[in-house]
Design a protein around this motif. Sequence first.
Motif, PDB file in Angstrom:
ATOM      1  N   UNK A  88       5.034  -2.804  11.362  1.00 48.96           N
ATOM      2  CA  UNK A  88       4.521  -3.643  12.433  1.00 48.96           C
ATOM      3  C   UNK A  88       3.274  -3.018  13.031  1.00 48.96           C
ATOM      4  N   UNK A  89       2.446  -3.850  13.636  1.00 52.89           N
ATOM      5  CA  UNK A  89       1.184  -3.409  14.227  1.00 52.89           C
ATOM      6  C   UNK A  89       1.376  -3.050  15.696  1.00 52.89           C
ATOM      7  N   UNK A  90       0.372  -2.413  16.269  1.00 52.35           N
ATOM      8  CA  UNK A  90       0.472  -1.902  17.639  1.00 52.35           C
ATOM      9  C   UNK A  90       0.512  -2.997  18.693  1.00 52.35           C
TER      10      UNK A  90
ATOM     11  N   UNK B 179       0.860  -1.180   0.000  1.00 54.00           N
ATOM     12  CA  UNK B 179       0.000   0.000   0.000  1.00 54.00           C
ATOM     13  C   UNK B 179       0.893   1.226   0.000  1.00 54.00           C
ATOM     14  N   UNK B 180       0.342   2.336  -0.460  1.00 58.39           N
ATOM     15  CA  UNK B 180       1.086   3.586  -0.377  1.00 58.39           C
ATOM     16  C   UNK B 180       1.195   3.987   1.083  1.00 58.39           C
ATOM     17  N   UNK B 181       2.363   4.445   1.482  1.00 58.22           N
ATOM     18  CA  UNK B 181       2.544   4.848   2.875  1.00 58.22           C
ATOM     19  C   UNK B 181       2.550   6.364   2.995  1.00 58.22           C
ATOM     20  N   UNK B 182       2.239   6.806   4.184  1.00 56.58           N
ATOM     21  CA  UNK B 182       2.300   8.229   4.500  1.00 56.58           C
ATOM     22  C   UNK B 182       3.551   8.465   5.338  1.00 56.58           C
ATOM     23  N   UNK B 183       3.806   9.693   5.682  1.00 54.10           N
ATOM     24  CA  UNK B 183       4.949  10.015   6.526  1.00 54.10           C
ATOM     25  C   UNK B 183       4.884   9.344   7.879  1.00 54.10           C
ATOM     26  N   UNK B 184       3.660   9.072   8.385  1.00 57.17           N
ATOM     27  CA  UNK B 184       3.502   8.429   9.685  1.00 57.17           C
ATOM     28  C   UNK B 184       3.967   6.974   9.679  1.00 57.17           C
ATOM     29  N   UNK B 185       3.922   6.337   8.513  1.00 55.35           N
ATOM     30  CA  UNK B 185       4.276   4.923   8.435  1.00 55.35           C
ATOM     31  C   UNK B 185       5.756   4.685   8.723  1.00 55.35           C
ATOM     32  N   UNK B 186       6.595   5.661   8.503  1.00 54.59           N
ATOM     33  CA  UNK B 186       8.036   5.484   8.713  1.00 54.59           C
ATOM     34  C   UNK B 186       8.353   5.077  10.152  1.00 54.59           C
ATOM     35  N   UNK B 187       7.574   5.545  11.107  1.00 55.49           N
ATOM     36  CA  UNK B 187       7.809   5.197  12.510  1.00 55.49           C
ATOM     37  C   UNK B 187       7.542   3.719  12.775  1.00 55.49           C
ATOM     38  N   UNK B 188       6.772   3.079  11.920  1.00 49.99           N
ATOM     39  CA  UNK B 188       6.404   1.674  12.104  1.00 49.99           C
ATOM     40  C   UNK B 188       7.128   0.738  11.138  1.00 49.99           C
ATOM     41  N   UNK B 189       8.048   1.265  10.365  1.00 49.25           N
ATOM     42  CA  UNK B 189       8.793   0.441   9.411  1.00 49.25           C
ATOM     43  C   UNK B 189       9.776  -0.455  10.149  1.00 49.25           C
ATOM     44  N   UNK B 190       9.952  -1.658   9.630  1.00 57.46           N
ATOM     45  CA  UNK B 190      10.945  -2.573  10.198  1.00 57.46           C
ATOM     46  C   UNK B 190      12.090  -2.734   9.208  1.00 57.46           C
ATOM     47  N   UNK B 191      13.260  -2.938   9.761  1.00 59.36           N
ATOM     48  CA  UNK B 191      14.481  -3.084   8.982  1.00 59.36           C
ATOM     49  C   UNK B 191      15.138  -4.411   9.355  1.00 59.36           C
TER      50      UNK B 191
ATOM     51  N   UNK C 123      13.834  -9.878  12.315  1.00 61.59           N
ATOM     52  CA  UNK C 123      13.567  -9.503  10.927  1.00 61.59           C
ATOM     53  C   UNK C 123      14.844  -9.677  10.114  1.00 61.59           C
ATOM     54  N   UNK C 124      14.758 -10.482   9.064  1.00 61.12           N
ATOM     55  CA  UNK C 124      15.904 -10.695   8.181  1.00 61.12           C
ATOM     56  C   UNK C 124      15.600 -10.276   6.748  1.00 61.12           C
ATOM     57  N   UNK C 125      14.322 -10.118   6.424  1.00 56.86           N
ATOM     58  CA  UNK C 125      13.926  -9.735   5.063  1.00 56.86           C
ATOM     59  C   UNK C 125      14.214  -8.268   4.800  1.00 56.86           C
ATOM     60  N   UNK C 126      14.447  -7.948   3.546  1.00 54.48           N
ATOM     61  CA  UNK C 126      14.640  -6.554   3.158  1.00 54.48           C
ATOM     62  C   UNK C 126      13.392  -5.987   2.485  1.00 54.48           C
ATOM     63  N   UNK C 127      12.332  -6.813   2.362  1.00 52.08           N
ATOM     64  CA  UNK C 127      11.079  -6.315   1.788  1.00 52.08           C
ATOM     65  C   UNK C 127      10.479  -5.262   2.705  1.00 52.08           C
TER      66      UNK C 127
ATOM     67  N   UNK D 248      10.894  -8.037  16.798  1.00 51.72           N
ATOM     68  CA  UNK D 248       9.511  -7.754  17.138  1.00 51.72           C
ATOM     69  C   UNK D 248       9.094  -8.714  18.233  1.00 51.72           C
ATOM     70  N   UNK D 249       8.464  -8.174  19.280  1.00 53.96           N
ATOM     71  CA  UNK D 249       8.022  -8.963  20.420  1.00 53.96           C
ATOM     72  C   UNK D 249       6.523  -8.774  20.574  1.00 53.96           C
ATOM     73  N   UNK D 250       5.789  -9.874  20.674  1.00 52.03           N
ATOM     74  CA  UNK D 250       4.347  -9.802  20.895  1.00 52.03           C
ATOM     75  C   UNK D 250       4.082  -9.332  22.318  1.00 52.03           C
ATOM     76  N   UNK D 251       3.208  -8.338  22.464  1.00 59.42           N
ATOM     77  CA  UNK D 251       2.953  -7.821  23.820  1.00 59.42           C
ATOM     78  C   UNK D 251       1.588  -8.189  24.364  1.00 59.42           C
TER      79      UNK D 251
END
Length: 71
Positions: free
Chosen positions: A42-44, A3-15, A34-38, A20-23
């Motif tokens: 991540x979700x809240x 999907x197209x991302x907005x500026x807010x999505x950058x805070x949730x991008x994974x590298x 995370x090992x993929x470069x795609x 990532x830990x399930x809370x």
Amino acid sequence: KYVDSTGDAAAYAVQPGDLLVARTGATFGKTVLITDVDPAVFASFLIKISVNEDVLLPSFYWHFAQSTEYW
């Protein structure tokens, strides 16, 4: 799918190297490295951990998170 991302999505991008830990829920505490470069975000219900690799290797943290000492 993408999907197209907005500026807010950058805070949730994974590298690659992020953890990532399930809370919440039945998977509480489960950790993924995370090992993929795609492009992905991540979700809240997850906590993103980005470590300084000069101090701690992400793969070491992941292995520790699988141990009985962690649990």
